[in-house]
Every structure is written in C-alpha cells, then in structure tokens.
Write an enzyme that holds these catalytic residues in place. Structure first.
Site, short mmCIF file in Angstrom:
data_model
loop_
_atom_site.label_atom_id
_atom_site.label_comp_id
_atom_site.label_asym_id
_atom_site.label_seq_id
_atom_site.Cartn_x
_atom_site.Cartn_y
_atom_site.Cartn_z
N LYS A 52 -5.19 10.99 -0.88
CA LYS A 52 -5.82 10.06 -0.03
C LYS A 52 -6.10 10.80 1.48
O LYS A 52 -7.05 10.79 2.15
CB LYS A 52 -5.23 8.61 0.04
CG LYS A 52 -5.21 7.91 -1.30
CD LYS A 52 -4.40 6.87 -1.44
CE LYS A 52 -4.54 6.21 -2.54
NZ LYS A 52 -3.62 5.03 -3.04
N GLN A 96 1.64 2.03 -0.39
CA GLN A 96 1.75 2.60 -1.77
C GLN A 96 2.71 2.02 -2.62
O GLN A 96 3.78 1.82 -2.31
CB GLN A 96 2.06 4.20 -1.58
CG GLN A 96 1.83 4.96 -2.94
CD GLN A 96 0.33 4.93 -3.42
OE1 GLN A 96 -0.60 5.15 -2.75
NE2 GLN A 96 0.11 4.66 -4.90
N ASP A 119 -7.01 -1.97 0.75
CA ASP A 119 -6.70 -1.89 -0.61
C ASP A 119 -7.16 -3.37 -1.16
O ASP A 119 -7.23 -3.39 -2.45
CB ASP A 119 -4.86 -2.05 -0.86
CG ASP A 119 -4.75 -0.44 -1.33
OD1 ASP A 119 -5.34 0.07 -1.70
OD2 ASP A 119 -3.33 -0.24 -1.16
#
Ligand code: NAD
Length: 292
Positions: A52, A96, A119
């Site tokens: 990412k 994460q 997200d």
C-alpha cells in the site's frame, strides 16, 4: 477463457489517480496523505502495508506508517486513532487487521472519523453503503466491482454466489452485487461455513466470488460452464521449486477451473492489486472532499 487482469487494470487506475492528483495540485491543492497503522509482526500484514505504501508513492501520495508492538494497550491504540482523526495533514487512514486478540477491534474501528475511514469499515460508512449513499466502499469488494465494470461484465440478472460472510469481503460483496446499479442487479446467494451442500449452490452461479481462505477449495466440478469466477483468497502454500519454499495461491483450483470459465481472476494479479487501487481512490476522494 479470458483473464480478469487486476494487475493491468490497477496500473491504469493508478495512472488516472496520479493525473487527478496532478490536476488537484495544479489547482493549489496538496498531495493526498494516507496513513497506515500496523500493530505487531504479522508477516502478511507487513507485506500488505508495504504494498500500500509503495502504491501511494507511485500515485504521488504522501504515506506514513505508525508501527507499534503487539503489546500495545487498547487505550494507546485509541490515542493513535484520535491523533490521526485530528491531524489535518492526514486525509485518510487504515488500521491493518487483524489486531491482537486483547484489542476490541470494533471499538477501534468505531473510533475512526468516518470522513477519514478510507477502508469503509466504520458502521456509519457500512450503513451508507447498504443504503447506496455516497461513501468509501471497502477496498476489496469495491475493487471487484470496478474490475467487473471495466471489463464490461454485464452482471444484471446474473445469479451471483458469494462464499464468505466477513465484514471486509463477503458481506459487503453481497450487498454491492444485489444493489440496483451497474454493476449489480444480481440475484445473490451468500454461502458460509454452515451452508449445507455448497456445490448445489456454486453450480448455479453465473458469477462466483470465493472469499474463504482455503487453497484450491473451489474445484472444477463445483463450477458452471461459462461462469465468471472471482478468486479473493490469498493463501500461502509450500512450493519446493521456489527460493522461499512457498508461493501464494487463491481459493480456486485455477488450472482446472479456468477451462470452464468465461472469465477468471488469477492469484496473484487479480483482486489484490484492485484492492490497493481502490484504497488510493478512496484516499483521493477523502482529500478532494476535505477541500470542497
Ligand atoms: P474470513 O476468515 O473472515 O472469512 C472466511 C469465510 O469463509 C467465512 O465467512 C466462513 O463462513 C467462510 N467459510 C469457511 N469455511 C467454509 C466452507 N467450508 N464452506 C463455505 N464457506 C466457508 O476471511 P476474509 O477476511 O473474508 O478473507 C477471505 C480470503 O480472502 C482470505 O484468503 C484472505 O487472505 C483473502 N483476502 C484477500 C484480499 C485481497 O485483496 N485479495 C483482501 C481481503 C482478504
């Protein structure tokens, strides 16, 4: 059989994103900034975050990484979230997953400011997605929708079978495919670990989405001729021919299933790169929204 090539499309999307960033900067804006929070030493999480961060640099973004050890307390993590919420230089951030088991991940996700939740995991954004209101789509199912759209897959009227009911893949995927939109307008069956006679469902799928996390779980006898197959799984299996002794594979027995499909995603190079491209799109949107 044709490949649904997520790697190629993600490169195209990254170019489009970079052009939008350049136009935004020419208009007096600044580079979008994505921050990532990484807790502990999970090698898969480290690798995902690494990809990412690399993609951010390629697209002309600023990226930053907040790394903490496995023994972080919930309070400390909530303080990091609060700081990122308040930091005006950060447009969006991700935490994460998975988090260590002593952390209540729902409490952490709920603490993220919805306008920075790139997200798309915050309950407010999940609700907006379910109501088909503008929001950040979760990156993996959002990326799959773009992959279908850009490859001209006409999903309207298809019978889609989604295997998996996680909050990050299976559930949002089911919601997006049944939407009154293009792509969308599918009749969706959602299968999971308690589904009886899975094969009787998968054999009816015009569009099959596998998000299980078991290597080669979907075999050729489970797939209808001409189906479109999207393999979300990322599984590490032993491979003595590789220097590392392992390789990545999906949930689908690609070699045998591919022969029966009209379209299929490879692993790697299918859904994974689309997930990253969608995260960048979401972060760019967060940047542009904060200036409008
Ligand atoms: P998860 O473990 O949360 O969910 C797996 C799902 O599979 C569960 O909902 C479960 O009900 C279902 N399942 C398990 N056994 C089953 C069975 N026998 N029959 C039918 N259903 C069964 O996993 P997840 O987070 O949804 O991820 C799924 C896979 O996708 C993993 O391999 C993960 O690494 C991968 N993944 C890939 C990306 C990407 O960008 N490509 C992103 C997220 C997840």
């Amino acid at each position: 059989m044709k490949l649904l090539d997520g790697k190629e499309l993600s490169l195209e999307l990254q170019k489009e994103i970079a052009a939008e960033v350049a136009a935004h900067i020419a208009d007096g804006g600044r580079k979008p900034h994505l921050a990532a929070v990484l807790i502990g030493n999970n090698p898969a999480s480290k690798s995902y975050v690494g990809h990412k961060v690399k993609a951010c640099a390629k697209a002309g973004f600023v990226s930053s990484l907040v790394e903490r050890s496995e023994d972080i307390t919930q309070e400390e993590l909530l303080t990091i979230v609060k700081d990122l919420n308040e930091d005006e230089s950060v447009d969006g951030f991700i935490i994460q997953l998975p988090l260590p088991s002593h952390i209540d991940d729902q409490a952490v996700i709920k603490a993220v400011k919805p306008s920075k939740d790139v997200d798309g995991f915050h309950p407010e954004n999940v609700g907006r997605m379910a109501l088909n209101l503008p929001t950040f789509l979760p990156a993996t199912p959002g990326g799959i929708m773009t992959l279908l759209e850009r490859n001209g897959v006409k999903t309207s009227g298809m019978h889609a079978v989604v295997i998996g009911r996680s909050d990050i893949v299976g559930n949002p995927m089911t919601s997006l495919l049944s939407r009154n939109s293009d792509p969308g307008n599918c009749t969706v069956t959602q299968c999971h670990s308690r589904t009886v006679d899975l094969k009787s469902h998968t054999l009816k799928a015009d569009l099959l989405i596998a998000a299980v996390g078991r290597p080669h779980f979907i075999t050729a006898d489970m797939v209808k001729d001409g189906a479109v197959v999207v393999d979300v799984g990322i599984n590490s299996i032993a491979d003595a021919s590789r220097k590392s002794g392992m390789r990545l594979t999906g949930d689908v027995d690609f070699e045998n299933v591919a022969e029966k499909c009209s379209l299929i995603t490879p692993v790697p190079g299918g859904v994974g790169p689309m997930t990253i491209a969608t995260l960048l799109q979401n972060t760019l949107r967060a940047r542009l929204a904060s200036t409008s």
